[in-house]
Design a protein around this motif. Structure first.
Motif, PDB file in Angstrom:
ATOM      1  N   ILE A 173      51.360  17.660  -6.511  1.00 17.64           N
ATOM      2  CA  ILE A 173      52.097  16.794  -5.583  1.00 17.64           C
ATOM      3  C   ILE A 173      53.548  16.765  -6.036  1.00 17.64           C
ATOM      4  CG2 ILE A 173      52.324  14.479  -4.617  1.00 17.64           C
ATOM      5  CD1 ILE A 173      49.362  14.017  -5.371  1.00 17.64           C
ATOM      6  N   THR A 174      54.440  17.106  -5.121  1.00 16.61           N
ATOM      7  CA  THR A 174      55.871  17.053  -5.454  1.00 16.61           C
ATOM      8  C   THR A 174      56.564  16.031  -4.570  1.00 16.61           C
ATOM      9  OG1 THR A 174      56.386  18.838  -3.901  1.00 16.61           O
ATOM     10  CG2 THR A 174      55.909  19.468  -6.168  1.00 16.61           C
ATOM     11  N   GLU A 175      57.628  15.464  -5.108  1.00 17.17           N
ATOM     12  CA  GLU A 175      58.376  14.430  -4.401  1.00 17.17           C
ATOM     13  C   GLU A 175      59.750  14.965  -4.014  1.00 17.17           C
ATOM     14  OE1 GLU A 175      60.438  10.139  -5.419  1.00 17.17           O
ATOM     15  OE2 GLU A 175      58.660  10.763  -6.552  1.00 17.17           O
ATOM     16  N   SER A 219      63.720   9.916  -8.751  1.00 11.12           N
ATOM     17  CA  SER A 219      63.836   9.752 -10.206  1.00 11.12           C
ATOM     18  C   SER A 219      62.876  10.726 -10.864  1.00 11.12           C
ATOM     19  CB  SER A 219      63.499   8.322 -10.627  1.00 11.12           C
ATOM     20  OG  SER A 219      62.147   8.021 -10.282  1.00 11.12           O
ATOM     21  N   ARG A 220      63.133  11.021 -12.109  1.00 12.82           N
ATOM     22  CA  ARG A 220      62.256  11.928 -12.837  1.00 12.82           C
ATOM     23  C   ARG A 220      61.073  11.158 -13.405  1.00 12.82           C
ATOM     24  NH1 ARG A 220      66.168  15.588 -16.474  1.00 12.82           N
ATOM     25  NH2 ARG A 220      64.635  17.218 -16.118  1.00 12.82           N
ATOM     26  N   PRO A 221      59.872  11.736 -13.529  1.00 10.64           N
ATOM     27  CA  PRO A 221      59.506  13.093 -13.131  1.00 10.64           C
ATOM     28  C   PRO A 221      59.356  13.252 -11.616  1.00 10.64           C
ATOM     29  CG  PRO A 221      57.599  11.945 -13.998  1.00 10.64           C
ATOM     30  CD  PRO A 221      58.764  11.019 -14.189  1.00 10.64           C
ATOM     31  N   SER A 222      59.418  14.502 -11.160  1.00 12.12           N
ATOM     32  CA  SER A 222      59.434  14.769  -9.727  1.00 12.12           C
ATOM     33  C   SER A 222      58.146  15.386  -9.203  1.00 12.12           C
ATOM     34  CB  SER A 222      60.597  15.707  -9.395  1.00 12.12           C
ATOM     35  OG  SER A 222      60.432  16.954 -10.062  1.00 12.12           O
ATOM     36  N   ALA A 223      57.165  15.607 -10.083  1.00  8.87           N
ATOM     37  CA  ALA A 223      55.902  16.221  -9.653  1.00  8.87           C
ATOM     38  C   ALA A 223      54.747  15.688 -10.497  1.00  8.87           C
ATOM     39  CB  ALA A 223      55.986  17.742  -9.777  1.00  8.87           C
ATOM     40  N   PRO A 280      56.727  21.119 -10.525  1.00  5.21           N
ATOM     41  CA  PRO A 280      55.284  21.393 -10.473  1.00  5.21           C
ATOM     42  C   PRO A 280      54.746  22.186 -11.657  1.00  5.21           C
ATOM     43  CG  PRO A 280      56.480  22.675  -8.818  1.00  5.21           C
ATOM     44  CD  PRO A 280      57.436  21.675  -9.353  1.00  5.21           C
ATOM     45  N   VAL A 281      55.510  23.165 -12.149  1.00  8.68           N
ATOM     46  CA  VAL A 281      55.022  23.980 -13.261  1.00  8.68           C
ATOM     47  C   VAL A 281      54.938  23.149 -14.537  1.00  8.68           C
ATOM     48  CG1 VAL A 281      55.453  26.004 -14.689  1.00  8.68           C
ATOM     49  CG2 VAL A 281      55.901  26.101 -12.232  1.00  8.68           C
ATOM     50  N   ILE A 306      54.749  31.473  -6.310  1.00  9.83           N
ATOM     51  CA  ILE A 306      55.365  31.170  -7.600  1.00  9.83           C
ATOM     52  C   ILE A 306      54.473  30.292  -8.472  1.00  9.83           C
ATOM     53  CG2 ILE A 306      56.638  29.156  -6.735  1.00  9.83           C
ATOM     54  CD1 ILE A 306      58.911  29.967  -8.609  1.00  9.83           C
ATOM     55  N   ILE A 307      53.687  29.409  -7.848  1.00 11.61           N
ATOM     56  CA  ILE A 307      52.781  28.561  -8.624  1.00 11.61           C
ATOM     57  C   ILE A 307      51.666  29.398  -9.234  1.00 11.61           C
ATOM     58  CG2 ILE A 307      51.184  26.610  -8.545  1.00 11.61           C
ATOM     59  CD1 ILE A 307      54.115  25.834  -8.261  1.00 11.61           C
TER      60      ILE A 307
END
Length: 529
Positions: free
Chosen positions: A404-406, A411-415, A437-438, A501-502
């Motif tokens: 899940i990405t935002e 703000s961090r973290p973003s995933a 995500p990675v 890429i994932i």
């Protein structure tokens, strides 16, 4: 050894002034122990009067006994127009409780009149009186003549007066500083030679790398008679950094026969470099001489063939002497013999004519056609060989993962990642957040596997590279992902290729973890046997 040179490491002070580097008290203590174990003569650990962190550090160090090094506190001469006893910085140096005090003072008349804005005579008094203050209290005093080479070129008579004032105060060592880092090796040699011929106390050198010559300048100073060398272990420092001791030490000791550290400690050079980089939380420069991962890496077929026949044909020293290792890079110019040598590391009975050799070469060609590139990703290359030879077993099985990405990132973290893995039939579900995500996937995977393999707690990613292979395919293009990982002692790189890429990242990530687990298992087997 023809002579001995004292090494003073100022990673904890000069190194901490580098952009992007900040040491906690615990970090500083770990680095002190690493440098002490390496066998340097002095560790300059900071200015106890500059911040609460250093005050706490020096307090903690009073209960820690060092085996080889002497701890030094660093500070300036007294301020102008006050007595030494009235200077708070001087008093804080005394309270640090170190056996050695490093005092810096001005030796360039321009700095005296235009920077600290005092008279030339008062500056000499500041030097003389501050050094004498600590000598009366039984401290070993090292005087750093700040901007000495620039000062000498501008006004040689006054630069020498600054040194003479320190001698009159009782200084044990005069250190000539190329603070702006712009001097040339011939200048450093000639000026240092005049100093060593004039003063009968120990002479040292302290160089910065603004002209890219800090190491060369340090060595030329030693050639001119200096017997004390200052620097930081990996060249960390303000602007372009300080003289890199991990290069200076082997150059002097292995090439010049001048002892810098105990002979039996030389094999620790690479390990110490890795450990300090890990503590500093920076990616080590792999092209650093002697200790870098690329220092003894050979790619061209002619070079590899030459080294295989006689190592000195393309290596200036044996990598074993500094605790490093030779590497033959897998590439289109490496040659068939390189591949066979790598296979034999895993299975010595395989020959050039073996069916396994042909099968492995064909598999490599197939993967290269898909976009894989194994130069700099020897860990994935080794896993491929193991799989083809039947010397591989998976350490875990992926059941599933979700990401899940935002966006936009508030703000961090973003995933965040949710992952389910299975080891020997036992499942583990874990979630983690990350900066992308990675990163989230990496943290979730290691968190899940640490339940079964606690040794993975020391592993983390140090580099992540993505390259589009066939850009003409636009958003459907394949990407190649390279992941560099470390456990604080060794570094390895793995590669994955996919149109996603994932997925490419996942392939490289799995290889990274499995490579670590395989190496740890082999280590345990060797110990058992």
């Amino acid at each position: 050894m023809t002579r001995k040179v004292d090494i003073l490491d100022s990673t904890l002070r000069d190194g901490a002034q580098a952009e992007g580097i900040s040491f906690s008290v615990e970090d500083k203590i770990k680095i002190v122990k690493t440098l002490d174990e390496l066998g340097v003569s002095y560790i300059e650990a900071g200015n106890p009067g500059s911040n609460p962190k250093d005050i706490e550090f020096f307090k903690r160090m009073q209960s820690i006994e060092l085996k080889n090094a002497r701890l030094a506190a660093f500070g300036s001469t007294r301020r102008r127009d006050i007595t030494v006893e009235e200077d708070n910085n001087v008093q804080s140096l005394l309270s640090a409780g170190t056996p050695v005090i490093v005092i810096f003072g001005k030796s360039w008349d321009f700095h005296v009149t235009d920077v600290i804005k005092t008279t030339l005579e008062e500056n000499l008094n500041m030097i003389r009186e501050t050094v004498a203050f600590f000598k009366k209290r039984n401290k070993e005093v090292i005087f750093d003549a700040e901007h000495f080479y620039d000062g000498y070129k501008a006004n040689p008579e006054y630069a020498f007066k600054a040194l003479q004032a320190a001698v009159e105060g009782g200084a044990d060592c005069l250190v000539l500083c190329d603070t702006n880092g712009g001097s040339f090796p011939n200048e450093v040699y000639e000026i240092t030679k005049k100093v060593t011929e004039t003063f009968k106390v120990k002479i040292g050198i302290h160089t910065h790398n603004d002209g890219g010559m800090a190491v060369a300048n340090s060595i030329m100073a030693v050639e001119a008679g200096a017997s004390h060398v200052q620097g930081t272990y990996l060249g960390f420092g303000e602007r372009c950094g300080n003289a890199n001791l991990s290069t200076i030490i082997p150059n002097l000791q292995l090439k010049k026969g001048i002892q810098c550290i105990p002979k039996d400690k030389m094999v620790m050079l690479t390990h110490a470099a890795r450990k300090i980089a890990e503590i500093a939380n920076v990616t080590m420069n792999e092209r650093d001489p002697y200790v870098g991962n690329s220092a003894f890496a050979h790619k061209g077929g002619m070079h590899i063939d030459g080294v295989a026949k006689a190592t000195r044909s393309f290596e200036h020293v044996d990598p074993d002497l500094v605790g490093n290792k030779r590497r033959f890079l897998m590439s289109e110019v490496a040659g068939r013999r390189t591949i066979l040598d790598k296979i034999r590391e895993i299975c010595p009975s395989v020959t050039k004519e073996s069916s396994e050799t042909e099968a492995i070469i064909n598999r490599l060609k197939e993967l290269e056609h898909q976009g894989y590139q194994f130069e700099g990703a020897e860990s994935t290359f080794e896993l491929i060989i193991r799989k083809q030879l039947g010397k591989y077993r998976p350490f875990f099985e992926l059941e599933s993962f979700k990401l899940i990405t935002e966006q936009p990132t508030q703000s961090r973290p973003s995933a965040s990642a949710l992952i389910k893995v299975k080891v020997d039939g036992k499942a583990e579900i874990t979630a983690a957040e990350g900066d992308g995500p990675v990163h989230a996937l990496d943290r979730a995977l290691r968190k899940a596997l640490e339940v079964f393999y606690p040794e993975l707690s020391s592993v983390h990613l140090t580099d992540f590279k993505v390259r589009v292979i066939d850009s003409k395919s636009a958003t459907a293009a394949k990407v190649r992902v390279l992941i560099e990982s470390t456990d604080g002692e060794t570094v390895w790189t793995t590669v994955g290729v996919s149109t996603d890429i994932i997925e490419a990242s996942w392939i490289a990530l799995v290889d990274s973890i499995e490579y670590k687990l395989i190496k740890d298992l082999e280590k345990k087997i060797r110990v058992y046997l």
